[in-house]
Scaffold this motif. Structure first.
Motif, PDB file in Angstrom:
ATOM      1  N   LYS A  24     -24.354  24.096 -16.323  1.00 29.98           N
ATOM      2  CA  LYS A  24     -23.816  25.440 -16.105  1.00 29.98           C
ATOM      3  C   LYS A  24     -22.519  25.583 -16.886  1.00 29.98           C
ATOM      4  CE  LYS A  24     -27.084  26.924 -13.627  1.00 29.98           C
ATOM      5  NZ  LYS A  24     -28.104  27.656 -14.359  1.00 29.98           N
ATOM      6  N   ASN A  25     -22.409  26.697 -17.617  1.00 24.73           N
ATOM      7  CA  ASN A  25     -21.213  26.948 -18.419  1.00 24.73           C
ATOM      8  C   ASN A  25     -20.160  27.690 -17.604  1.00 24.73           C
ATOM      9  OD1 ASN A  25     -21.919  29.715 -18.391  1.00 24.73           O
ATOM     10  ND2 ASN A  25     -22.945  29.582 -20.357  1.00 24.73           N
ATOM     11  N   GLY A  28     -21.302  30.665 -15.651  1.00 26.00           N
ATOM     12  CA  GLY A  28     -22.284  30.445 -14.596  1.00 26.00           C
ATOM     13  C   GLY A  28     -23.732  30.477 -15.057  1.00 26.00           C
ATOM     14  N   THR A  29     -23.955  30.540 -16.369  1.00 23.86           N
ATOM     15  CA  THR A  29     -25.315  30.516 -16.910  1.00 23.86           C
ATOM     16  C   THR A  29     -25.545  29.170 -17.603  1.00 23.86           C
ATOM     17  OG1 THR A  29     -24.592  31.603 -18.962  1.00 23.86           O
ATOM     18  CG2 THR A  29     -25.360  33.038 -17.179  1.00 23.86           C
ATOM     19  N   ASP A  30     -26.707  29.017 -18.223  1.00 21.23           N
ATOM     20  CA  ASP A  30     -27.024  27.751 -18.895  1.00 21.23           C
ATOM     21  C   ASP A  30     -26.186  27.575 -20.153  1.00 21.23           C
ATOM     22  OD1 ASP A  30     -28.924  27.315 -16.974  1.00 21.23           O
ATOM     23  OD2 ASP A  30     -30.655  27.686 -18.279  1.00 21.23           O
ATOM     24  N   SER A  31     -25.640  26.378 -20.318  1.00 23.27           N
ATOM     25  CA  SER A  31     -24.862  26.026 -21.502  1.00 23.27           C
ATOM     26  C   SER A  31     -25.734  26.104 -22.745  1.00 23.27           C
ATOM     27  CB  SER A  31     -24.320  24.596 -21.356  1.00 23.27           C
ATOM     28  OG  SER A  31     -23.796  24.123 -22.571  1.00 23.27           O
ATOM     29  N   PRO A 119     -19.307  22.957 -20.285  1.00 22.85           N
ATOM     30  CA  PRO A 119     -19.699  22.833 -18.878  1.00 22.85           C
ATOM     31  C   PRO A 119     -18.552  23.171 -17.919  1.00 22.85           C
ATOM     32  CG  PRO A 119     -20.411  20.918 -20.133  1.00 22.85           C
ATOM     33  CD  PRO A 119     -19.477  21.702 -21.016  1.00 22.85           C
TER      34      PRO A 119
END
Length: 169
Positions: A24-25, A28-31, A119
């Protein structure tokens, strides 16, 4: 030149062998590139970034001062961001300053990409109004306007990254 791609769904943790999933970046989404082990006891993260040939030269350049030049979409921001990430993670309690003459130049490129990739687990504290990020290893990232040299005078920075250096006196 061949494009090298990693299939993130097939990655296994180099520590425990479990499956890796996108980390999570800061938003709050996928890195974009980082993945993490699914095991709650493992805490292993892997950066899946593979530089293109022309980006690889930046990462291997041993000189103290380097300039990165190229057209729109050539990977300047991504390669310099990854170089900065490596510095920040390798230098506990250091300070990286990233700036340009106009703050929005950094916000719309570098900081946007940093937030998409880095992250959230690596950041202990974020101050949105002061544009600072404190990593869990104590390293600080400062996003600053550099319209006046006084703004960075006497800073004990371990790294200074100037975006659009042609506009900074």
């Amino acid at each position: 030149m061949s494009l090298r791609i990693i299939n993130k769904q097939q990655l296994r943790c180099p520590t425990c062998g479990q499956q890796m999933i996108p980390a999570k970046n800061l938003d709050g989404t996928d890195s974009t590139f980082w993945v993490e082990c699914i095991s709650p006891k493992c805490h292993t993260y892997v950066d899946t970034y593979i530089p293109q040939e022309h980006q690889e030269f930046i990462h291997k350049d041993p000189r103290k001062y380097i300039g990165v030049f190229g057209g729109y979409g050539s990977g300047k921001t991504q390669s310099t961001l990854k170089d900065d990430e490596k510095h920040m993670l390798s230098n506990p309690n250091g300070m990286t300053v990233v700036g340009s003459a106009v703050l929005s130049q950094v916000e719309q490129t570098y900081e946007k990409d940093f937030r998409k990739d880095f992250p959230a687990a690596f950041v202990k504290k974020e101050n949105a109004s002061k544009k600072t990020y404190t990593l869990i290893n104590g390293h600080e990232l400062l996003i600053k306007s550099l319209y006046d040299e006084e703004l960075i005078r006497s800073m004990n920075a371990t790294r200074i990254h100037i975006v659009e250096a042609s506009a900074v006196e």
